[in-house]
Design a protein around this motif. Structure first.
Motif, mmCIF file in Angstrom:
data_model
loop_
_atom_site.group_PDB
_atom_site.id
_atom_site.type_symbol
_atom_site.label_atom_id
_atom_site.label_comp_id
_atom_site.label_asym_id
_atom_site.label_seq_id
_atom_site.Cartn_x
_atom_site.Cartn_y
_atom_site.Cartn_z
ATOM 1 N N UNK A 195 -17.152 6.927 5.250
ATOM 2 C CA UNK A 195 -15.983 5.818 5.492
ATOM 3 C C UNK A 195 -15.427 5.672 3.631
ATOM 4 N N UNK A 196 -14.133 5.617 3.641
ATOM 5 C CA UNK A 196 -13.699 5.113 2.429
ATOM 6 C C UNK A 196 -12.814 3.961 2.772
ATOM 7 N N UNK A 197 -12.638 2.905 1.717
ATOM 8 C CA UNK A 197 -11.684 2.089 1.734
ATOM 9 C C UNK A 197 -10.753 1.772 0.459
ATOM 10 N N UNK A 198 -9.525 1.703 0.759
ATOM 11 C CA UNK A 198 -8.564 1.636 -0.229
ATOM 12 C C UNK A 198 -7.757 0.682 -0.369
ATOM 13 N N UNK A 199 -7.142 -0.021 -1.459
ATOM 14 C CA UNK A 199 -6.425 -1.429 -1.565
ATOM 15 C C UNK A 199 -5.380 -1.306 -0.607
ATOM 16 N N UNK A 200 -4.943 -2.329 -0.068
ATOM 17 C CA UNK A 200 -3.545 -2.548 0.515
ATOM 18 C C UNK A 200 -2.766 -3.362 0.137
ATOM 19 N N UNK A 201 -1.579 -3.284 0.270
ATOM 20 C CA UNK A 201 -0.576 -4.564 -0.237
ATOM 21 C C UNK A 201 -0.822 -5.953 0.468
ATOM 22 N N UNK A 202 -0.844 -6.881 -0.437
ATOM 23 C CA UNK A 202 -0.938 -8.157 0.204
ATOM 24 C C UNK A 202 0.191 -8.885 0.743
ATOM 25 N N UNK A 203 0.726 -8.496 1.549
ATOM 26 C CA UNK A 203 2.194 -9.279 2.082
ATOM 27 C C UNK A 203 1.908 -9.922 3.297
ATOM 28 N N UNK A 204 2.907 -10.776 3.690
ATOM 29 C CA UNK A 204 2.804 -11.592 4.944
ATOM 30 C C UNK A 204 2.769 -10.435 6.236
ATOM 31 N N UNK A 205 3.554 -9.595 6.080
ATOM 32 C CA UNK A 205 3.765 -8.569 7.182
ATOM 33 C C UNK A 205 2.429 -7.933 7.464
ATOM 34 N N UNK A 206 1.580 -7.461 6.331
ATOM 35 C CA UNK A 206 0.401 -6.802 6.320
ATOM 36 C C UNK A 206 -0.680 -7.834 6.938
#
Length: 370
Positions: free
Chosen positions: A264-275
């Motif tokens: 498994x890999x983990x990648x950063x995701x944008x921290x927005x309200x929709x996310x």
């Protein structure tokens, strides 16, 4: 020259709705490409603009004039067809001048117009030949010349290059681009070839199943797709669309993606309200092959390069690049490496992800999560 506006246009054949509320506007001198798979409605839309098909509702405006109900000959347009539609018994000169003769333009003016378009299209030495003596590319130039001498407000091209071989298509794309830059005439161009669309257009309209999926510049369509259809359709190879799970990591939101053999890999995701609304739920992680590369080939100007070890199953040398296939999210994903990158098949190798190019989609609606 004139702008072109399509307002809430619909077209039905009996009970079948072919075009469903199309809204488009291209500026005076713009180059609009209608692109989409076979049966999406792009040629029907072009025929509605031309007046070859009567629209069911809505408006088509050329400049400030609503042309609905006008005969094609009254719309001040010129059309170039896929089939060339040249008169086989006439010379090139005769094919180009025929429409002018019908309109009663005197011979001196006709000859001047023929010489001008022959110079623009570099077909001066072909003027006394018959269509049977011409190559496919030369015939297409003649068809374009016949349209050019009319000096229309709008040119309509219906898949004009689809009958040509691959190299000639590339050459003719260059000729059409050069012609548009020189003439500055408004063009509407239909194609199913998304590379053709990205190469030629100032604006692209992506159609699918009669709906306008996205309308924007080539850069917007390619780098900022509105939904998964546009992301997958535009680009060659197409965007990798990878199933993942949105989770809360130690440093913020991250997308967790299953790899080879339970890895498994983990990648950063944008921290927005929709996310954040999708926290703990599946998402689709979209990234272009060129944004997945070997570490030495990664974009050094990007502030968000993330390198992870991924299993490389197959490599495909392609001259200037090498494509590496890696299983992520249960799919074979394509990474674009440098041609001389060292790839160890059947093992884990580092792949650098340019996260400034990453996008996320809702797997249920297929729409972009903003």
């Amino acid at each position: 020259m004139a702008s072109l506006t399509i307002d809430k246009l619909t077209k039905s054949f009996g009970v079948v709705d072919v075009l469903k509320g199309i809204d488009l506007e291209i500026e005076d001198g713009g180059f609009l490409v209608l692109v989409g798979p076979s049966g999406c409605g792009k040629s029907t839309l072009l025929n509605c603009i031309a007046g070859l098909e009567k629209i069911s509702s809505g408006e088509v405006r050329i400049g400030d004039r609503n042309v609905e109900g006008l005969h094609p000959s009254k719309r001040d347009i010129a059309m170039v067809f896929q089939s060339y539609a040249l008169y086989p018994n006439m010379t090139v000169r005769g094919n180009i001048s025929f429409g002018m003769e019908i309109r009663g333009i005197d011979k001196a003016e006709r000859e001047k117009a023929i010489e001008e378009v022959a110079d623009i299209l570099q077909i001066g030495e072909l003027l006394d030949r018959k269509p049977s003596q011409l190559s496919g590319g030369q015939r297409q130039r003649v068809a374009m010349g016949r349209a050019l001498v009319r000096h229309p407000q709008v040119f309509l091209f219906d898949e004009p290059l689809s009958n040509l071989d691959a190299k000639l298509r590339v050459d003719m794309r260059t000729e059409i681009k050069r012609l548009h830059q020189r003439m500055g005439t408004t063009i509407v161009y239909v194609t199913h070839d998304q590379i053709e669309a990205l190469t030629l257009a100032t604006k692209i309209a992506v159609l699918e199943a009669g709906y306008l999926q996205q309308f924007g510049t080539p850069d917007e369509i390619y780098n900022d797709p509105a939904n998964m259809f546009v992301a997958d359709f535009m680009g060659s190879p197409s965007m990798n669309l990878i199933d993942g799970m949105l989770d809360q990591g130690q440093e913020g939101l991250e997308v967790r993606i299953k790899g080879h053999g339970g890895s498994e890999i983990a990648l950063p995701a944008p921290d927005t309200a929709a996310m954040r609304e999708r926290l703990g739920k599946p998402v689709v992680f979209g990234i272009r092959p060129e944004a997945m590369t070997d570490p030495d080939g990664a974009d050094r100007t990007s502030p968000r390069i993330e390198t992870r070890d991924c299993y490389i199953e197959v490599s495909q040398p392609a001259g200037s690049d090498t494509f590496a296939l890696t299983p992520l999210g249960g799919k074979e994903c394509i990474a674009r490496f440098r041609a001389d990158a060292k790839i160890q098949l059947g093992s884990f190798s580092p792949i650098s992800f340019n996260m400034t190019k990453a996008v996320f989609f809702d797997p249920e609606t297929t729409l972009r999560i903003r």
